[in-house]
Design a protein around this motif. Sequence first.
Motif, PDB file in Angstrom:
ATOM      1  N   ARG A 165       0.852  -1.196   0.000  1.00 26.54           N
ATOM      2  CA  ARG A 165       0.000   0.000   0.000  1.00 26.54           C
ATOM      3  C   ARG A 165       0.883   1.240   0.000  1.00 26.54           C
ATOM      4  N   ILE A 166       0.402   2.278  -0.630  1.00 28.59           N
ATOM      5  CA  ILE A 166       1.108   3.561  -0.627  1.00 28.59           C
ATOM      6  C   ILE A 166       0.132   4.648  -0.199  1.00 28.59           C
ATOM      7  N   ARG A 167       0.484   5.365   0.835  1.00 25.85           N
ATOM      8  CA  ARG A 167      -0.260   6.547   1.249  1.00 25.85           C
ATOM      9  C   ARG A 167       0.557   7.765   0.812  1.00 25.85           C
ATOM     10  N   TYR A 168      -0.100   8.733   0.208  1.00 23.58           N
ATOM     11  CA  TYR A 168       0.655   9.842  -0.368  1.00 23.58           C
ATOM     12  C   TYR A 168      -0.131  11.145  -0.263  1.00 23.58           C
ATOM     13  N   ARG A 169       0.610  12.232  -0.344  1.00 24.26           N
ATOM     14  CA  ARG A 169      -0.002  13.559  -0.366  1.00 24.26           C
ATOM     15  C   ARG A 169      -0.019  14.059  -1.803  1.00 24.26           C
ATOM     16  N   ASN A 170      -1.196  14.395  -2.303  1.00 24.74           N
ATOM     17  CA  ASN A 170      -1.317  14.929  -3.652  1.00 24.74           C
ATOM     18  C   ASN A 170      -0.656  16.308  -3.699  1.00 24.74           C
ATOM     19  N   THR A 181      -1.289  -1.392  -4.222  1.00 27.35           N
ATOM     20  CA  THR A 181      -0.484  -1.503  -5.433  1.00 27.35           C
ATOM     21  C   THR A 181      -0.859  -2.757  -6.228  1.00 27.35           C
ATOM     22  N   MET A 182      -0.561  -2.728  -7.512  1.00 26.96           N
ATOM     23  CA  MET A 182      -0.791  -3.906  -8.350  1.00 26.96           C
ATOM     24  C   MET A 182       0.081  -5.065  -7.888  1.00 26.96           C
ATOM     25  N   LEU A 183       1.327  -4.767  -7.494  1.00 30.18           N
ATOM     26  CA  LEU A 183       2.207  -5.821  -6.992  1.00 30.18           C
ATOM     27  C   LEU A 183       1.655  -6.399  -5.698  1.00 30.18           C
ATOM     28  N   GLY A 184       1.073  -5.550  -4.862  1.00 30.13           N
ATOM     29  CA  GLY A 184       0.474  -6.024  -3.623  1.00 30.13           C
ATOM     30  C   GLY A 184      -0.722  -6.921  -3.869  1.00 30.13           C
TER      31      GLY A 184
END
Length: 304
Positions: A165-170, A181-184
């Motif tokens: 999973r990726i948590r990010y700030r736009n 994620t697709m890999l996840g």
Amino acid sequence: MKRFTMTYAPVLLLTSVLATGCVTARPSPATEETAGAADEKRSGRPTAAETAPDRPSYDLPSLLNSVVRYQESLLSFDYFRQFVDGDDIFTHYLYRIYATEDTPYTVGQGSLLSVELNGNDFVSLQRALVAVEPDGSRWWQVKQSMQGETIEYAVLVHPYGVPLRIRYRNPESGEMHERITMLGESLEQALTQHPPELLRSAVREEVSREMEVAYRRTFRTPEVAGEETVEVPAGRFRTVHVRDLIDSGQTQADYWLSSDVPGCIVKIEMSRPGTAPALVGVLADIPAGIKMQFPDTDLSPEPQ
């Protein structure tokens, strides 16, 4: 000032590995050896034992991997906005960065690397281990700036090294989001279909191949110049000094590395042979008590 970029578009076999539980390509030289030797050799590079008559006290392949991870972090920067827009190449860079992360971070501890180019701020890279889940998955938090632009994210990495999973700030809206994620997704599905040890072995071999490619992109002919004590803003450290000639021998790259510090990188210098360093990077801080900046309660749904 033009930022250095590389138009390398990685093509991973990992998705097919996770889908099938087996490796479809011929194993790399490292994976054809015993498991212990392969782990030490890290994708076919010379081991510490092969680079000196007497085996030194440091793990040279592991130290060199820290430089590879730093270089992959720089390259990933330009793919972050594409990730925000739905592209997945950024995730593949994170896979290479964290699949071999074995340096001594403790929970809440980080490393801050500050890099100047020709005396001007160029890169600031702060990474921290902010949490460990019950299954061993680790949350890494990153704040990275390059020439005035800043990206912020946290990534949950499975014990096999796969970003889940990726948590990010736009950067545009300032809102925080989370993406599986697709890999996840591929890993979660594969874990229900294949024995864990078989899957772990397959992923490990794929990591070895990916790191070998990244290694060749980072180094040309690295050599140990000696062991030196170096003082930087974060403190005074005993280091291994590694020197390389890159860009077809036009640039001298010097790295001072220590397995005693999170991230291993203490100092970096790059210069034309015989001239003062144009690029200087130093370990500016080893902060403690860093908390997760992307809590569940602050996440917004991703824009469609």
